[in-house]
Design a protein around this motif. Structure first.
Motif, mmCIF file in Angstrom:
data_model
loop_
_atom_site.group_PDB
_atom_site.id
_atom_site.type_symbol
_atom_site.label_atom_id
_atom_site.label_comp_id
_atom_site.label_asym_id
_atom_site.label_seq_id
_atom_site.Cartn_x
_atom_site.Cartn_y
_atom_site.Cartn_z
ATOM 1 N N PHE A 1 9.306 -38.479 -11.309
ATOM 2 C CA PHE A 1 8.331 -37.826 -10.755
ATOM 3 C C PHE A 1 9.175 -36.986 -9.429
ATOM 4 O O PHE A 1 9.653 -37.415 -8.735
ATOM 5 C CB PHE A 1 7.235 -38.539 -10.155
ATOM 6 C CG PHE A 1 6.079 -37.646 -9.284
ATOM 7 C CD1 PHE A 1 5.142 -37.286 -10.279
ATOM 8 C CD2 PHE A 1 6.086 -37.504 -8.107
ATOM 9 C CE1 PHE A 1 4.176 -36.456 -9.633
ATOM 10 C CE2 PHE A 1 5.164 -36.603 -7.466
ATOM 11 C CZ PHE A 1 4.005 -36.189 -8.254
ATOM 12 N N PRO A 2 8.877 -35.675 -9.531
ATOM 13 C CA PRO A 2 8.076 -34.753 -10.299
ATOM 14 C C PRO A 2 8.903 -33.951 -11.469
ATOM 15 O O PRO A 2 8.458 -32.974 -12.134
ATOM 16 C CB PRO A 2 7.677 -33.706 -9.272
ATOM 17 C CG PRO A 2 8.819 -33.523 -8.335
ATOM 18 C CD PRO A 2 9.351 -34.970 -8.077
ATOM 19 N N VAL B 1 1.256 -39.920 -15.575
ATOM 20 C CA VAL B 1 1.957 -39.658 -14.133
ATOM 21 C C VAL B 1 2.194 -40.956 -13.467
ATOM 22 O O VAL B 1 3.564 -40.997 -12.808
ATOM 23 C CB VAL B 1 0.937 -38.564 -13.373
ATOM 24 C CG1 VAL B 1 1.524 -38.440 -11.785
ATOM 25 C CG2 VAL B 1 0.682 -37.373 -13.904
ATOM 26 N N PHE C 1 2.882 -35.964 -21.220
ATOM 27 C CA PHE C 1 2.405 -35.192 -19.911
ATOM 28 C C PHE C 1 1.551 -33.780 -20.683
ATOM 29 O O PHE C 1 0.595 -33.710 -20.536
ATOM 30 C CB PHE C 1 3.073 -34.787 -18.895
ATOM 31 C CG PHE C 1 2.432 -34.017 -17.870
ATOM 32 C CD1 PHE C 1 1.568 -34.555 -17.199
ATOM 33 C CD2 PHE C 1 2.967 -32.616 -17.823
ATOM 34 C CE1 PHE C 1 1.017 -33.685 -16.241
ATOM 35 C CE2 PHE C 1 2.319 -31.870 -16.898
ATOM 36 C CZ PHE C 1 1.178 -32.145 -16.216
ATOM 37 N N TRP C 2 2.640 -33.031 -21.353
ATOM 38 C CA TRP C 2 2.223 -31.879 -21.634
ATOM 39 C C TRP C 2 1.507 -31.842 -23.000
ATOM 40 O O TRP C 2 0.634 -31.114 -23.204
ATOM 41 C CB TRP C 2 3.505 -30.978 -22.093
ATOM 42 C CG TRP C 2 4.122 -30.464 -20.786
ATOM 43 C CD1 TRP C 2 5.488 -31.023 -20.362
ATOM 44 C CD2 TRP C 2 3.651 -29.574 -19.885
ATOM 45 N NE1 TRP C 2 5.681 -30.278 -19.232
ATOM 46 C CE2 TRP C 2 4.683 -29.565 -18.852
ATOM 47 C CE3 TRP C 2 2.594 -28.767 -19.618
ATOM 48 C CZ2 TRP C 2 4.261 -28.681 -17.639
ATOM 49 C CZ3 TRP C 2 2.428 -28.039 -18.666
ATOM 50 C CH2 TRP C 2 3.356 -28.021 -17.649
ATOM 51 N N VAL D 1 -2.068 -32.145 -21.377
ATOM 52 C CA VAL D 1 -2.501 -30.990 -20.785
ATOM 53 C C VAL D 1 -2.913 -29.918 -21.685
ATOM 54 O O VAL D 1 -4.121 -29.378 -21.646
ATOM 55 C CB VAL D 1 -1.370 -30.445 -20.072
ATOM 56 C CG1 VAL D 1 -1.711 -28.802 -19.510
ATOM 57 C CG2 VAL D 1 -0.857 -31.117 -18.773
ATOM 58 N N THR E 1 10.597 -28.606 -18.166
ATOM 59 C CA THR E 1 11.060 -28.963 -19.837
ATOM 60 C C THR E 1 11.710 -27.671 -20.163
ATOM 61 O O THR E 1 11.618 -26.509 -19.464
ATOM 62 C CB THR E 1 9.632 -28.804 -20.683
ATOM 63 O OG1 THR E 1 10.079 -28.752 -21.865
ATOM 64 C CG2 THR E 1 8.762 -27.545 -20.219
ATOM 65 N N PHE F 1 7.742 -33.051 -15.165
ATOM 66 C CA PHE F 1 7.155 -32.049 -15.536
ATOM 67 C C PHE F 1 7.875 -30.884 -16.002
ATOM 68 O O PHE F 1 7.238 -30.055 -16.666
ATOM 69 C CB PHE F 1 6.117 -31.537 -14.129
ATOM 70 C CG PHE F 1 5.471 -32.443 -13.596
ATOM 71 C CD1 PHE F 1 4.257 -33.324 -14.357
ATOM 72 C CD2 PHE F 1 5.190 -32.736 -12.201
ATOM 73 C CE1 PHE F 1 3.463 -34.060 -13.647
ATOM 74 C CE2 PHE F 1 4.294 -33.549 -11.674
ATOM 75 C CZ PHE F 1 3.451 -34.133 -12.275
ATOM 76 N N ILE G 1 -3.853 -38.340 -18.428
ATOM 77 C CA ILE G 1 -2.831 -37.836 -17.557
ATOM 78 C C ILE G 1 -2.461 -38.900 -16.375
ATOM 79 O O ILE G 1 -1.351 -38.870 -15.932
ATOM 80 C CB ILE G 1 -3.129 -36.268 -16.899
ATOM 81 C CG1 ILE G 1 -3.119 -35.261 -17.981
ATOM 82 C CG2 ILE G 1 -2.236 -35.931 -15.726
ATOM 83 C CD1 ILE G 1 -3.523 -34.067 -17.784
ATOM 84 N N THR H 1 7.664 -36.473 -20.527
ATOM 85 C CA THR H 1 7.256 -35.214 -20.604
ATOM 86 C C THR H 1 6.462 -34.864 -21.564
ATOM 87 O O THR H 1 5.642 -34.074 -21.495
ATOM 88 C CB THR H 1 8.729 -34.315 -20.458
ATOM 89 O OG1 THR H 1 9.522 -34.556 -19.145
ATOM 90 C CG2 THR H 1 8.364 -32.774 -20.567
#
Length: 301
Positions: free
Chosen positions: A56-57, A47, A184-185, A188, A62, A60, A43, A181
């Protein structure tokens, strides 16, 4: 198109380095713990990249949380299977099994994305597949030599099967979602999957273990970004043969880091794999599928 291929080649190198790191860790660290740290630490570069490109941001956000969840779920399963394979097999053998993924992705790309597969691309994929079989010859001929090889081969085949679908999921997501995106997900979701293994027991992170776990995560994060950006620029079917260059990296890591030397059959297999990439490179433009437009990139520059 050339930019997409270059990004894919770089991502293959980073993934190979990550695989070598995971192989070294797998003898003393549980797979679930490796999955968590590889995903959680990834991550950080994601980021940073998000901020660098001005997302950013907003990166994040979607419009397709369900699509990201399914990509993360199948991707997490693929990661677990891949790390199990790396725990029981040399890096080169585990990587060779992973190369079944691009072959599986070809029919998925045709059925779900409508991509056109030329004869030359199909032949390149099958030549590469033949090279993979040669790489695995010693393990397949004498699987009883080491019971762990059966586990590694089974996990590697499962990884290839799930990755064939994951590649198409990524390609589909890039139509509306940015690469950062998606990356990132994915990280996570996979962090959560790895964390679920905590009750099963994690080992203390003493000595160099923590640093190797962090290193694997950083390598994986950068490789994710490069791979997703490549998928946004070039059709899945055209990227598939270039993944075979990872075998060169894997063989090098086996020899240099783990003193595992391949036999002559493995070298023949590597030659077939390289030939598959060359066939794709020299394919006339008139025979190649048209490259899809890149994903939306409004504020990226």
């Amino acid at each position: 198109m050339l930019n997409g291929i270059a990004l894919r080649l770089l991502s293959v190198g980073f993934f190979a380095a990550m695989s070598a790191t995971v192989h070294g860790l797998s003898h003393s660290v549980p797979v679930g713990q490796i999955v968590f740290w590889r995903s959680f630490v990834a991550i950080i570069p994601i980021v940073i990249y998000m901020a660098w490109i001005g997302r950013f941001p907003n990166g994040f956000l979607t419009k397709r949380p369900g699509g990201h969840f399914m990509r993360g779920l199948f991707g997490g399963i693929s990661m677990v299977l891949s790390f199990i394979s790396l725990a029981y097999l040399p890096v080169a053998n585990a990587t060779a099994l992973a190369f079944l993924g691009p072959l599986v992705s070809l029919p998925f790309a045709a059925m779900l994305l409508g991509e056109v597969l030329t004869r030359r691309i199909i032949w390149a994929a099958f030549i590469g597949f033949g090279g993979v079989l040669l790489m695995l010859a010693s393990s397949l001929v004498r699987p009883d030599a080491d019971p762990g090889q059966l586990i590694g081969i089974a996990a590697g085949l499962g990884f290839a099967a799930t990755m064939g679908l994951v590649r198409v999921q990524i390609r589909n997501l890039t139509k509306t979602e940015s690469a950062v995106t998606i990356a990132f997900w994915f990280s996570v979701t996979c962090s959560g999957i790895g964390l679920l293994s905590l009750p099963l027991g994690w080992v203390p992170m003493v000595g160099d273990v923590l640093w190797y776990l962090v290193f694997a995560g950083l390598l994986g994060g950068v490789a994710q970004i490069l791979a997703t950006e490549a998928a946004a620029r070039v059709p899945v079917s055209q990227l598939a043969p270039f993944d075979y260059t990872g075998m060169i990296w894997a063989l090098g890591f086996d020899v240099i880091l783990f003193s595992q030397f391949p036999d002559w059959i493995s070298f023949i297999g590597m030659g077939a794999i390289v030939m598959a990439g060359i066939i794709t490179v020299v394919t006339p433009k008139s025979e190649r599928p048209a490259a899809a437009p890149p994903a939306p990139r409004q504020p990226w520059h």
